[in-house]
Design a protein around this motif. Structure first.
Motif, mmCIF file in Angstrom:
data_model
loop_
_atom_site.group_PDB
_atom_site.id
_atom_site.type_symbol
_atom_site.label_atom_id
_atom_site.label_comp_id
_atom_site.label_asym_id
_atom_site.label_seq_id
_atom_site.Cartn_x
_atom_site.Cartn_y
_atom_site.Cartn_z
ATOM 1 N N THR A 1 0.817 -1.215 0.000
ATOM 2 C CA THR A 1 0.000 0.000 0.000
ATOM 3 C C THR A 1 0.849 1.262 0.000
ATOM 4 O O THR A 1 0.593 2.202 -0.770
ATOM 5 C CB THR A 1 -0.945 0.004 1.214
ATOM 6 O OG1 THR A 1 -1.733 -1.175 1.197
ATOM 7 C CG2 THR A 1 -1.862 1.207 1.178
ATOM 8 N N ASP A 2 1.876 1.307 0.852
ATOM 9 C CA ASP A 2 2.713 2.509 0.924
ATOM 10 C C ASP A 2 3.433 2.764 -0.397
ATOM 11 O O ASP A 2 3.546 3.910 -0.845
ATOM 12 C CB ASP A 2 3.730 2.363 2.059
ATOM 13 C CG ASP A 2 3.068 2.342 3.424
ATOM 14 O OD1 ASP A 2 1.963 2.890 3.537
ATOM 15 O OD2 ASP A 2 3.651 1.774 4.366
ATOM 16 N N LEU A 3 3.940 1.707 -1.023
ATOM 17 C CA LEU A 3 4.623 1.867 -2.300
ATOM 18 C C LEU A 3 3.666 2.348 -3.376
ATOM 19 O O LEU A 3 3.995 3.247 -4.167
ATOM 20 C CB LEU A 3 5.265 0.540 -2.709
ATOM 21 C CG LEU A 3 5.919 0.509 -4.099
ATOM 22 C CD1 LEU A 3 7.025 1.547 -4.186
ATOM 23 C CD2 LEU A 3 6.433 -0.889 -4.410
ATOM 24 N N ALA B 1 26.060 -12.484 9.118
ATOM 25 C CA ALA B 1 26.378 -11.209 8.483
ATOM 26 C C ALA B 1 25.084 -10.491 8.141
ATOM 27 O O ALA B 1 24.249 -11.028 7.397
ATOM 28 C CB ALA B 1 27.223 -11.436 7.236
ATOM 29 N N ASP B 2 24.912 -9.289 8.716
ATOM 30 C CA ASP B 2 23.780 -8.434 8.351
ATOM 31 C C ASP B 2 24.265 -7.475 7.272
ATOM 32 O O ASP B 2 25.107 -6.602 7.522
ATOM 33 C CB ASP B 2 23.296 -7.640 9.567
ATOM 34 C CG ASP B 2 22.364 -8.455 10.431
ATOM 35 O OD1 ASP B 2 21.700 -9.348 9.886
ATOM 36 O OD2 ASP B 2 22.318 -8.220 11.652
ATOM 37 N N VAL B 3 23.701 -7.622 6.096
ATOM 38 C CA VAL B 3 24.148 -6.852 4.939
ATOM 39 C C VAL B 3 23.033 -5.919 4.495
ATOM 40 O O VAL B 3 21.867 -6.338 4.370
ATOM 41 C CB VAL B 3 24.550 -7.785 3.777
ATOM 42 C CG1 VAL B 3 25.110 -6.961 2.615
ATOM 43 C CG2 VAL B 3 25.564 -8.810 4.243
ATOM 44 N N MET B 4 23.386 -4.655 4.265
ATOM 45 C CA MET B 4 22.421 -3.679 3.783
ATOM 46 C C MET B 4 22.874 -3.179 2.422
ATOM 47 O O MET B 4 24.019 -2.739 2.251
ATOM 48 C CB MET B 4 22.299 -2.494 4.740
ATOM 49 C CG MET B 4 21.323 -1.418 4.269
ATOM 50 S SD MET B 4 21.402 0.079 5.285
ATOM 51 C CE MET B 4 20.941 -0.593 6.881
ATOM 52 N N VAL B 5 21.977 -3.274 1.437
ATOM 53 C CA VAL B 5 22.250 -2.730 0.115
ATOM 54 C C VAL B 5 21.150 -1.736 -0.225
ATOM 55 O O VAL B 5 19.999 -1.895 0.203
ATOM 56 C CB VAL B 5 22.325 -3.843 -0.957
ATOM 57 C CG1 VAL B 5 23.455 -4.789 -0.663
ATOM 58 C CG2 VAL B 5 21.007 -4.589 -1.052
ATOM 59 N N GLY C 1 11.299 7.194 -8.831
ATOM 60 C CA GLY C 1 11.209 8.112 -7.703
ATOM 61 C C GLY C 1 11.212 7.445 -6.348
ATOM 62 O O GLY C 1 11.078 8.130 -5.324
ATOM 63 N N GLN C 2 11.420 6.104 -6.299
ATOM 64 C CA GLN C 2 11.347 5.382 -5.036
ATOM 65 C C GLN C 2 12.731 4.909 -4.611
ATOM 66 O O GLN C 2 13.453 4.264 -5.396
ATOM 67 C CB GLN C 2 10.419 4.162 -5.154
ATOM 68 C CG GLN C 2 9.086 4.452 -5.798
ATOM 69 C CD GLN C 2 8.326 5.568 -5.106
ATOM 70 O OE1 GLN C 2 8.105 5.509 -3.914
ATOM 71 N NE2 GLN C 2 7.928 6.581 -5.874
ATOM 72 N N PRO D 1 12.945 4.199 2.783
ATOM 73 C CA PRO D 1 13.202 3.988 4.224
ATOM 74 C C PRO D 1 13.383 5.282 5.002
ATOM 75 O O PRO D 1 13.167 5.292 6.221
ATOM 76 C CB PRO D 1 14.491 3.166 4.221
ATOM 77 C CG PRO D 1 15.155 3.498 2.929
ATOM 78 C CD PRO D 1 14.045 3.694 1.939
ATOM 79 N N ASN D 2 13.789 6.343 4.325
ATOM 80 C CA ASN D 2 14.018 7.619 5.010
ATOM 81 C C ASN D 2 12.807 8.530 4.953
ATOM 82 O O ASN D 2 12.898 9.699 5.336
ATOM 83 C CB ASN D 2 15.223 8.337 4.397
ATOM 84 C CG ASN D 2 16.499 7.526 4.550
ATOM 85 O OD1 ASN D 2 16.716 6.903 5.580
ATOM 86 N ND2 ASN D 2 17.340 7.523 3.509
ATOM 87 N N GLY D 3 11.697 8.013 4.440
ATOM 88 C CA GLY D 3 10.490 8.830 4.362
ATOM 89 C C GLY D 3 9.910 9.084 5.737
ATOM 90 O O GLY D 3 10.056 8.276 6.654
ATOM 91 N N THR D 4 9.228 10.206 5.883
ATOM 92 C CA THR D 4 8.636 10.567 7.178
ATOM 93 C C THR D 4 7.299 9.860 7.324
ATOM 94 O O THR D 4 6.432 9.946 6.461
ATOM 95 C CB THR D 4 8.428 12.087 7.271
ATOM 96 O OG1 THR D 4 7.621 12.503 6.165
ATOM 97 C CG2 THR D 4 9.773 12.811 7.208
#
Length: 870
Positions: free
Chosen positions: A79-81, A254-258, A266-267, A290-293
Motif C-alpha cells: 500500500t505505501d509503495l 552477516a547483516d548486509v544492507m544494500v 522516484g522510489q 526507508p528515510n520517508g517521514t
C-alpha cells in the motif's frame, strides 16, 4: 408508471434517464481499468502453482517442510509503495508506465505465503521450524524471506551460494566430496575485521588453507548478490552500504544492507539480508523509501472524522433516550434491523477468518476458536444494539419530520413487495448506480494525480465464499450510510430548521466525512472534492425520491466498485463474485419490470402507519377527552361563591386525576337561605365524575321542592340506587343555612364529620349524625338517616371536607390525619373563611411535599361574621 416522477406514465424522460445510465455503465467498464492501480497486475499464477513454487524455494534455502506448512496464500499489495508511486508519478502515468513494462526493483504486488510451524514447540526457531513468510513476485521469484524468529535452516550449507561467493569452480572435487560438517568447521566470518573498510582485499586464495575459510568483503557481497539475482532483484541496481557481523543462536551471521544506486520511478529502495557463513539465508527484507517521514499523528481530516463520529454517537444516544421516553419508537422494525445486522457482521468476520487462516485445518487450536467466538459474539451484540438504536431513531425522526421519504420503505414494511412503486424503485436505483459509476470514473480521469489506496488486492484472498462476503459486507455498510447521514442527521436538521438547503449541506458534509465507499483516496483536498461530488448526487437522489432509493443505489454502487477486481485483472480469483453481481443485476431488472407491469397499482395500497403512531394518537385522544371531561366537571362546580354580608363562604376541590369523584356546591334558595353540599363518590377518575354529575343534577332538581335535607337525601338515594351500578356509593352531606334564624339544618349520608368551632374559638365539635352512604341500600338508608338542626352564632366556623384531606400521605408514608386538621382550624378560626381555606390548603400541600396525590381533596369553610342582612 414513470421511474422519475410519481403518478405519471412512462415517457421520454424515463427513456433518456435509462439511456444515460447505460451510457455511464458502458463508460465505467471501458475506462475504469485505466484508472485502477490493480489493472497493472500481470500474474499468471494461481494459488496451487504459488504453493508449489514456495515449497520449492523453502527447500532450496535449506528449510524443512516436515513440520511446516503454507497456512495462507494471497496476492497482497504494498500500500505505501502504491501510494508513493501514484503521488510521485501521477496515478494515470504510473498505470501506463507499469502496464507497458514493470520497472526492475518495483514490486507493488506480491504473493504472500505464510509457513506456520505445526508443532508449536518452544524450540521451534532453533529447530528450524519457526514461522516464516515468503514473498514472491508476480512471476514467482523470491523477493523477501521474512524469518522473524531467526529460525536456522535444517541444511545449513548452501553449496551453490558458496561457489558464487568465492567465485570458485563448481567442478572441483572439493565442492562435491567435502561433507557439510567439514564446511561448517572451515567457513567463518571474522568478527574482528571491519568489512565496511575499503582496505579489505577482494581476492581469496582458496589454496591458502589459513585464510581460505574466512569471508572477505567481496565474498559477502557476492553471497548477497547470489540471493538477489536468483530472486526478483537486479544486483546491478544496488550498492553495498553496510555489513555488520552479529551472533544469532550462538552462530555468527552477516547483516548486509544494500541500497538502490538510483531511485526507481522516484522510489528509494533498501534491502537487508542476513546470512550464515555456511552460505544459508536467514532473512531477506526490502523497504521502500526507508528515510520517508511516517505520519504517526492523524491529520486534520482524520481528527474531524473521529470528532464527527463521537458527536454523532452522543447525539444518537440522546435522541434515542428522548424518543424511547416519549414512546415514539417502532421497536418491531428496529429489532428486525438490529438482529439482521447483528448476524451479518459476525458472519463477515467468520468468512474473513476462514479465508485468511487455517481455521478449518488440522492444527486449529481451541483457544483460537474461543477467541474467534468471543470476537464474533461481542461484535454482533454491539452492532445489533447500535443498529437497533440507529434504525429506531431514524424511522421515528423521518416519520415526524419527513414522512414522504419513507414512501417506498413503507411498502416493504407492510410486506407488500409485488407492486409498481417497488419495481420503479429497483429500476431507478439500478440506473442511478450506473450513473454514479460513470461519475466516479469521470472524476478519476479528471484527477490524474489523485491516488487510490489499495489495502487489499482481491476479495478472494480476504474472505471465503467471496460473493456472499461481498453482498453481506456491502449491505451493512450501505445500511449504516443511509441511516446515519440521511435518516438521522439530515432529517433531524431539516426538522429543526425546516429548510431543505440545510439538510442538503448536512448530506454533502456527511458523505465527505464518513466516506461513501470502501475505496480510500488521497490526498485530502482531492478526496474531499471527489466525495463532495458524490454527496451532491446523493443529495439530489434523496430530495427527489426517498431513503430506500438512496440505500439501494448506494448498495449497488458499492457492489460494482468492490467487484471490479473480478474483471479488471485477467484470471482474477474475484471473477465468481463479479458473475454473481451480473446475475443479481439481471434478476433485479427482470423483477423490476415484472413488478411494474404486473404489480399492484399505487392507489390500491393503503399507507402504512406504525403501531406507536396509532397508540400515541389514541393516547392523545384520551388525554383530550379527559381534558374536556375535566373542564365539564369544573364547570359543574360553582363558578362563583354566593355573597352574603353575614356569611363568609370559601371552597376548593382538587382532583387526584384529570377528573374526580369529589363534589361541592352552593345553591342559593332565596335571600336568606343557602343550600350547601359536599360529597365523595367511591372510586376515582372519569366514572366517579359521571356519578357525581348525576348527583348534582338530582340535588338541583330537588333542593327547591323539598325543605328537609333528610328527605332530599332519601329521594336522592332512591334515584341513585335504581340507576347506579351495584357496589358504587356516595358519601354526602347536604344542609341548608338559614341566616335569619341562624341555623344549619343538615343530614349526613356516611360522610366525614362536620366540624364546628364556637364563637370563643376554643371548642371544636365533630358532628356525626347517623347515616349510611347513598347507593348502599334502598330500604335501610331511610331507617338510619338522621337530620340535625344546629344553632350557629357569630364567628362560628363550620368546615366540611372529604377523606382525601385527612388521608393525604407524605413522602414518609404518614397520614395528614384529623388531629392536624382540627388543630389548624382552631388555630386560624378568627381569620376570614377564605384565609382559613388558603392556610389549610397550603398546610396540606406542605405536608404532602413531593409525594403523589392519591385521592381527591375538597374543603368547604363557612363562617358567620356578625353582620346583618338587609
Amino acid at each position: 408508471m414513470s421511474i422519475i416522477h410519481k403518478n405519471t406514465a412512462f415517457g421520454v424522460g424515463d427513456f433518456v434517464f435509462i439511456a444515460v445510465g447505460l451510457l455511464c455503465v458502458f463508460g465505467f467498464f471501458l475506462s475504469y481499468p485505466s484508472q485502477e492501480p490493480r489493472s497493472v497486475i500481470q500474474t499468471t499464477m494461481v494459488e496451487d502453482s504459488v504453493a508449489a513454487t514456495a515449497n520449492q524455494v523453502i527447500r532450496d534455502l535449506g528449510y524443512s517442510l516436515d513440520s511446516r506448512q503454507a497456512s495462507a496464500i494471497s496476492l497482497q499489495s504494498n500500500t505505501d509503495l502504491l501510494d508513493s508511486l501514484q503521488l510521485d508519478n501521477g496515478r494515470q502515468a504510473f498505470i501506463r508506465t507499469v502496464s507497458d513494462s514493470m520497472s526492475p526493483g518495483l514490486h507493488p504486488y506480491y504473493w504472500d505465503v505464510n509457513f506456520s510451524n505445526t508443532n508449536k514447540n518452544a524450540d521451534a526457531a532453533q529447530d528450524g521450524n519457526g514461522n516464516i513468510v515468503l514473498r514472491l513476485d508476480e512471476q514467482g521469484r523470491l523477493i523477501e524471506f521474512l524469518n522473524s524468529e531467526n529460525s536456522l535452516p535444517d541444511r545449513s550449507v548452501h553449496r551453490s551460494a558458496l561457489i558464487h561467493a568465492f567465485d570458485a569452480d563448481s567442478d572441483l572435487d572439493l565442492w562435491k566430496t567435502l561433507p557439510d560438517s567439514a564446511w561448517d568447521k572451515v567457513l567463518r566470518f571474522d568478527i574482528d575485521e571491519d568489512y565496511n573498510s575499503s582496505s579489505t582485499s577482494d581476492s581469496v586464495d582458496m589454496a591458502n588453507t589459513e585464510r581460505s575459510h574466512t569471508f572477505r568483503r567481496a565474498n559477502i557481497e557476492r553471497l548477497t548478490n547470489y540471493y538477489l539475482q536468483i530472486g526478483g532483484w537486479n544486483p546491478e541496481q544496488f550498492e553495498f552500504s553496510d555489513i555488520q557481523i552479529e551472533t544469532v543462536h550462538s552462530q555468527p551471521v552477516a547483516d548486509v544492507m544494500v541500497t538502490a544506486s538510483a531511485p526507481i520511478m522516484g522510489q528509494d529502495l533498501r534491502i537487508n539480508a542476513r546470512l550464515l557463513s555456511s552460505g544459508a539465508l536467514i532473512n531477506l527484507d526490502a523497504t521502500y523509501n526507508p528515510n520517508g517521514t511516517e505520519q504517526n499523528m492523524p491529520g486534520l481530516l482524520e481528527i474531524s472524522r473521529l470528532s464527527i463520529v463521537l458527536i454523532f454517537s452522543l447525539a444518537l444516544i440522546i435522541l434515542f433516550y428522548f424518543r424511547i421516553r416519549s414512546r415514539a419508537i417502532d421497536t418491531r422494525s428496529a429489532l428486525i434491523a438490529g438482529i439482521l445486522t447483528g448476524l451479518i457482521v459476525p458472519a463477515t468476520i467468520f468468512l474473513q477468518e476462514w479465508g485468511t487462516s487455517s481455521l478449518v485445518g488440522v492444527n486449529v487450536q481451541s483457544m483460537d476458536l474461543l477467541g474467534l467466538a468471543l470476537q464474533m459474539g461481542f461484535s454482533g451484540a454491539f452492532t445489533s444494539v447500535g443498529v437497533f438504536a440507529l434504525f429506531a431513531v431514524g424511522d421515528s425522526v423521518m416519520r415526524q419530520y419527513w414522512p414522504q421519504k419513507l414512501y417506498s420503505y413503507d411498502y416493504l414494511r407492510e410486506g407488500k413487495f409485488f407492486n409498481k412503486p417497488i419495481g420503479e424503485m429497483i429500476l431507478r436505483s439500478m440506473v442511478l448506480a450506473f450513473i454514479l459509476c460513470g461519475i466516479w470514473t469521470a472524476a478519476l480521469s479528471f484527477a490524474p494525480n489523485l491516488f487510490l489506496e489499495i489495502e487489499r488486492t482481491f476479495l478472494a484472498h480476504e474472505a471465503a465464499w467471496t460473493p456472499i462476503y461481498l453482498f453481506l459486507n456491502s449491505f451493512w455498510f450501505s445500511l449504516l450510510f443511509a441511516l446515519c447521514i440521511f435518516a438521522v442527521a439530515a432529517t433531524q436538521f431539516y426538522g429543526s430548521h425546516k429548510r431543505k438547503w440545510f439538510a442538503s449541506l448536512t448530506i454533502v458534509l456527511g458523505v465527505i466525512l464518513i466516506i461513501p465507499t470502501f475505496q480510500n483516496v488521497g490526498p485530502a483536498i482531492p478526496e474531499m472534492v471527489l466525495f463532495g461530488i458524490l454527496g451532491i448526487v446523493f443529495t439530489v437522489i434523496f430530495l427527489k425520491w426517498d431513503i430506500l432509493t438512496v440505500f439501494f443505489t448506494h448498495f449497488l454502487f458499492v457492489l460494482m466498485l468492490e467487484s471490479s477486481s473480478g474483471w479488471i485483472v485477467s484470471g482474477s480469483p474475484d471473477l465468481p463474485a463479479f458473475i454473481v453481481l451480473l446475475v443479481f443485476l439481471f434478476g433485479n431488472t427482470v423483477a423490476a419490470v415484472l413488478f411494474i407491469v404486473k404489480g399492484e397499482e399505487e392507489q390500491s395500497i393503503s399507507g402504512y402507519v406504525p403501531d406507536y403512531v396509532e397508540e400515541l394518537a389514541q393516547e392523545q385522544r384520551i388525554k383530550q377527552e379527559l381534558r374536556i371531561a375535566r373542564d365539564v366537571q369544573q364547570s359543574f362546580l360553582p363558578l362563583e361563591t354566593p355573597r352574603f354580608k353575614s356569611l363568609d363562604l370559601a371552597a376548593i376541590c382538587k382532583p387526584a386525576y384529570e377528573t374526580g369523584g369529589d363534589y361541592y356546591d352552593f345553591i342559593q334558595l332565596d335571600d336568606h337561605r343557602i343550600a350547601v353540599t359536599i360529597g365523595d363518590v367511591s372510586g376515582k377518575g372519569i366514572q366517579a365524575a359521571f356519578y357525581m354529575t348525576f348527583i348534582k343534577g338530582i340535588l338541583h332538581s330537588l333542593c327547591r321542592e323539598i325543605d328537609s335535607p333528610a328527605e332530599v337525601l332519601k329521594k336522592v338515594n332512591r334515584l341513585f340506587y335504581d340507576n347506579a351500578q351495584r357496589g358504587t356509593f356516595i358519601s354526602l352531606v347536604y344542609g341548608v343555612i338559614n341566616l335569619k334564624k341562624k341555623t344549619f339544618r343538615f343530614a349526613r349520608a356516611g360522610h366525614n364529620p362536620i366540624l364546628r368551632v364556637g364563637g370563643n374559638n376554643t371548642n371544636l365539635e365533630e358532628l356525626k349524625p347517623e347515616g349510611i352512604g347513598i347507593g348502599l341500600s334502598k330500604d335501610r338508608f331511610d331507617e338510619h338517616l338522621e337530620e340535625i338542626e344546629l344553632s350557629i352564632e357569630d364567628n362560628n366556623v363550620i368546615v366540611l371536607y372529604t377523606d382525601g384531606i385527612v388521608e393525604a400521605m407524605s413522602e414518609s408514608q404518614s397520614f395528614y390525619g384529623t388531629n392536624r386538621l382540627n388543630t389548624m382550624i382552631k388555630r386560624n378560626a378568627r381569620k376570614p373563611a377564605k384565609e382559613i381555606l388558603d392556610l389549610l390548603a397550603q398546610d396540606v400541600r406542605s405536608f404532602i411535599g413531593k409525594a403523589k396525590q392519591h385521592d381527591d381533596m375538597t374543603i368547604m369553610v363557612m363562617k358567620l361574621n356578625g353582620q346583618k342582612e338587609k
